[in-house]
Motif scaffolding. Structure first.
Motif, PDB file in Angstrom:
ATOM      1  N   TYR A  35      54.931  37.734  44.230  1.00 31.01           N
ATOM      2  CA  TYR A  35      54.087  38.089  43.082  1.00 31.01           C
ATOM      3  C   TYR A  35      52.624  37.785  43.369  1.00 31.01           C
ATOM      4  CZ  TYR A  35      58.478  38.234  40.405  1.00 31.01           C
ATOM      5  OH  TYR A  35      59.737  38.521  39.949  1.00 31.01           O
ATOM      6  N   GLU A  36      52.355  36.575  43.818  1.00 34.46           N
ATOM      7  CA  GLU A  36      50.964  36.161  44.056  1.00 34.46           C
ATOM      8  C   GLU A  36      50.279  36.978  45.139  1.00 34.46           C
ATOM      9  OE1 GLU A  36      49.741  32.129  44.587  1.00 34.46           O
ATOM     10  OE2 GLU A  36      50.699  31.472  42.730  1.00 34.46           O
ATOM     11  N   TYR A  37      51.005  37.329  46.177  1.00 33.30           N
ATOM     12  CA  TYR A  37      50.411  38.057  47.296  1.00 33.30           C
ATOM     13  C   TYR A  37      50.590  39.567  47.176  1.00 33.30           C
ATOM     14  CZ  TYR A  37      50.288  33.356  49.256  1.00 33.30           C
ATOM     15  OH  TYR A  37      50.070  32.019  49.448  1.00 33.30           O
ATOM     16  N   ALA A  38      51.011  40.011  45.984  1.00 31.81           N
ATOM     17  CA  ALA A  38      51.171  41.440  45.676  1.00 31.81           C
ATOM     18  C   ALA A  38      52.116  42.166  46.630  1.00 31.81           C
ATOM     19  CB  ALA A  38      49.817  42.131  45.624  1.00 31.81           C
ATOM     20  N   ARG A  39      53.106  41.451  47.141  1.00 34.66           N
ATOM     21  CA  ARG A  39      54.124  42.101  47.963  1.00 34.66           C
ATOM     22  C   ARG A  39      55.179  42.760  47.087  1.00 34.66           C
ATOM     23  NH1 ARG A  39      53.935  37.102  51.514  1.00 34.66           N
ATOM     24  NH2 ARG A  39      55.678  36.423  50.235  1.00 34.66           N
ATOM     25  N   LYS A  41      55.581  44.935  43.585  1.00 33.74           N
ATOM     26  CA  LYS A  41      54.788  45.759  42.666  1.00 33.74           C
ATOM     27  C   LYS A  41      54.990  45.374  41.203  1.00 33.74           C
ATOM     28  CE  LYS A  41      52.871  48.579  45.592  1.00 33.74           C
ATOM     29  NZ  LYS A  41      51.457  48.530  45.837  1.00 33.74           N
ATOM     30  N   SER A  42      56.156  44.816  40.892  1.00 31.32           N
ATOM     31  CA  SER A  42      56.432  44.445  39.506  1.00 31.32           C
ATOM     32  C   SER A  42      57.024  43.040  39.447  1.00 31.32           C
ATOM     33  CB  SER A  42      57.385  45.447  38.864  1.00 31.32           C
ATOM     34  OG  SER A  42      58.626  45.430  39.530  1.00 31.32           O
ATOM     35  N   VAL A  43      56.913  42.439  38.270  1.00 25.12           N
ATOM     36  CA  VAL A  43      57.462  41.110  38.036  1.00 25.12           C
ATOM     37  C   VAL A  43      58.717  41.276  37.188  1.00 25.12           C
ATOM     38  CG1 VAL A  43      57.042  38.879  36.933  1.00 25.12           C
ATOM     39  CG2 VAL A  43      55.204  40.003  38.202  1.00 25.12           C
ATOM     40  N   SER A  44      59.781  40.658  37.624  1.00 28.30           N
ATOM     41  CA  SER A  44      61.042  40.713  36.896  1.00 28.30           C
ATOM     42  C   SER A  44      60.872  40.110  35.504  1.00 28.30           C
ATOM     43  CB  SER A  44      62.098  39.929  37.679  1.00 28.30           C
ATOM     44  OG  SER A  44      63.172  39.543  36.851  1.00 28.30           O
ATOM     45  N   SER A  45      61.446  40.762  34.507  1.00 31.43           N
ATOM     46  CA  SER A  45      61.366  40.232  33.146  1.00 31.43           C
ATOM     47  C   SER A  45      62.056  38.874  33.046  1.00 31.43           C
ATOM     48  CB  SER A  45      61.969  41.220  32.144  1.00 31.43           C
ATOM     49  OG  SER A  45      63.320  41.483  32.443  1.00 31.43           O
ATOM     50  N   ILE A  46      63.091  38.670  33.815  1.00 29.04           N
ATOM     51  CA  ILE A  46      63.792  37.381  33.813  1.00 29.04           C
ATOM     52  C   ILE A  46      62.870  36.288  34.344  1.00 29.04           C
ATOM     53  CG2 ILE A  46      65.692  36.079  34.865  1.00 29.04           C
ATOM     54  CD1 ILE A  46      67.285  38.758  34.776  1.00 29.04           C
ATOM     55  N   GLU A  47      62.173  36.582  35.433  1.00 26.99           N
ATOM     56  CA  GLU A  47      61.248  35.603  36.013  1.00 26.99           C
ATOM     57  C   GLU A  47      60.053  35.366  35.093  1.00 26.99           C
ATOM     58  OE1 GLU A  47      62.372  33.948  38.471  1.00 26.99           O
ATOM     59  OE2 GLU A  47      63.986  35.317  38.968  1.00 26.99           O
ATOM     60  N   LEU A  48      59.551  36.417  34.462  1.00 24.89           N
ATOM     61  CA  LEU A  48      58.438  36.269  33.533  1.00 24.89           C
ATOM     62  C   LEU A  48      58.840  35.397  32.352  1.00 24.89           C
ATOM     63  CD1 LEU A  48      55.532  36.991  32.824  1.00 24.89           C
ATOM     64  CD2 LEU A  48      56.404  39.060  31.721  1.00 24.89           C
ATOM     65  N   LEU A  49      60.048  35.571  31.869  1.00 21.21           N
ATOM     66  CA  LEU A  49      60.533  34.729  30.771  1.00 21.21           C
ATOM     67  C   LEU A  49      60.620  33.262  31.171  1.00 21.21           C
ATOM     68  CD1 LEU A  49      63.272  36.942  29.101  1.00 21.21           C
ATOM     69  CD2 LEU A  49      61.186  36.064  28.030  1.00 21.21           C
ATOM     70  N   LYS A  50      60.937  32.990  32.423  1.00 20.08           N
ATOM     71  CA  LYS A  50      60.988  31.600  32.894  1.00 20.08           C
ATOM     72  C   LYS A  50      59.626  30.929  32.749  1.00 20.08           C
ATOM     73  CE  LYS A  50      64.735  32.189  36.226  1.00 20.08           C
ATOM     74  NZ  LYS A  50      65.112  32.157  37.647  1.00 20.08           N
ATOM     75  N   VAL A  51      58.571  31.704  32.920  1.00 27.19           N
ATOM     76  CA  VAL A  51      57.213  31.170  32.786  1.00 27.19           C
ATOM     77  C   VAL A  51      56.804  31.141  31.323  1.00 27.19           C
ATOM     78  CG1 VAL A  51      54.793  31.496  33.407  1.00 27.19           C
ATOM     79  CG2 VAL A  51      56.581  31.975  35.101  1.00 27.19           C
ATOM     80  N   THR A  52      56.937  32.260  30.636  1.00 22.13           N
ATOM     81  CA  THR A  52      56.403  32.365  29.273  1.00 22.13           C
ATOM     82  C   THR A  52      57.160  31.548  28.238  1.00 22.13           C
ATOM     83  OG1 THR A  52      57.645  34.390  28.851  1.00 22.13           O
ATOM     84  CG2 THR A  52      55.385  34.635  29.668  1.00 22.13           C
ATOM     85  N   THR A  53      58.391  31.175  28.516  1.00 23.10           N
ATOM     86  CA  THR A  53      59.137  30.357  27.559  1.00 23.10           C
ATOM     87  C   THR A  53      59.099  28.876  27.893  1.00 23.10           C
ATOM     88  OG1 THR A  53      61.236  30.698  28.726  1.00 23.10           O
ATOM     89  CG2 THR A  53      60.695  32.248  26.933  1.00 23.10           C
ATOM     90  N   HIS A  54      58.531  28.526  29.030  1.00 19.12           N
ATOM     91  CA  HIS A  54      58.412  27.107  29.384  1.00 19.12           C
ATOM     92  C   HIS A  54      57.340  26.483  28.489  1.00 19.12           C
ATOM     93  CE1 HIS A  54      57.445  23.457  31.551  1.00 19.12           C
ATOM     94  NE2 HIS A  54      58.633  23.584  32.119  1.00 19.12           N
ATOM     95  N   PRO A  55      57.619  25.327  27.900  1.00 21.61           N
ATOM     96  CA  PRO A  55      56.654  24.711  26.976  1.00 21.61           C
ATOM     97  C   PRO A  55      55.237  24.558  27.539  1.00 21.61           C
ATOM     98  CG  PRO A  55      58.738  23.538  26.898  1.00 21.61           C
ATOM     99  CD  PRO A  55      58.847  24.544  28.017  1.00 21.61           C
TER     100      PRO A  55
END
Length: 81
Positions: A35-39, A41-55
């Motif tokens: 994700y960080e190095y743009a290898r 193209k998209s971010v998994s919704s599951i992985e995004l939820l791991k970040v956005t739901t963390h307190p």
């Protein structure tokens, strides 16, 4: 800004290494780097939820998804230098 770059900005603002944010969120290191190095193209919704739901990172959820903030609701963007 691409979502991978935004995730990097969150990590840097929180003063975390890639290893630390992966340990905190449960995202695999190779996935985070992609994700960080743009290898990736998209971010998994599951992985995004791991970040956005963390307190610790909920405050960035709106910005990560919509580019908007709502400070009155506690939704901010990282300080981008």
């Amino acid at each position: 800004m691409e979502l991978g770059q935004k995730l990097k900005e969150v990590r840097l603002t929180e003063r975390l290494t890639q290893t630390e944010i992966c340990e905190i969120t449960g995202v695999k290191m190779e996935t985070w780097k992609a994700y960080e190095y743009a290898r990736s193209k998209s971010v998994s919704s599951i992985e995004l939820l791991k970040v956005t739901t963390h307190p610790r990172f909920k405050k960035y959820a709106l910005w990560l998804v919509t580019d908007e903030t709502a400070p009155a609701c506690g939704q901010i963007s990282p300080v981008i230098g």
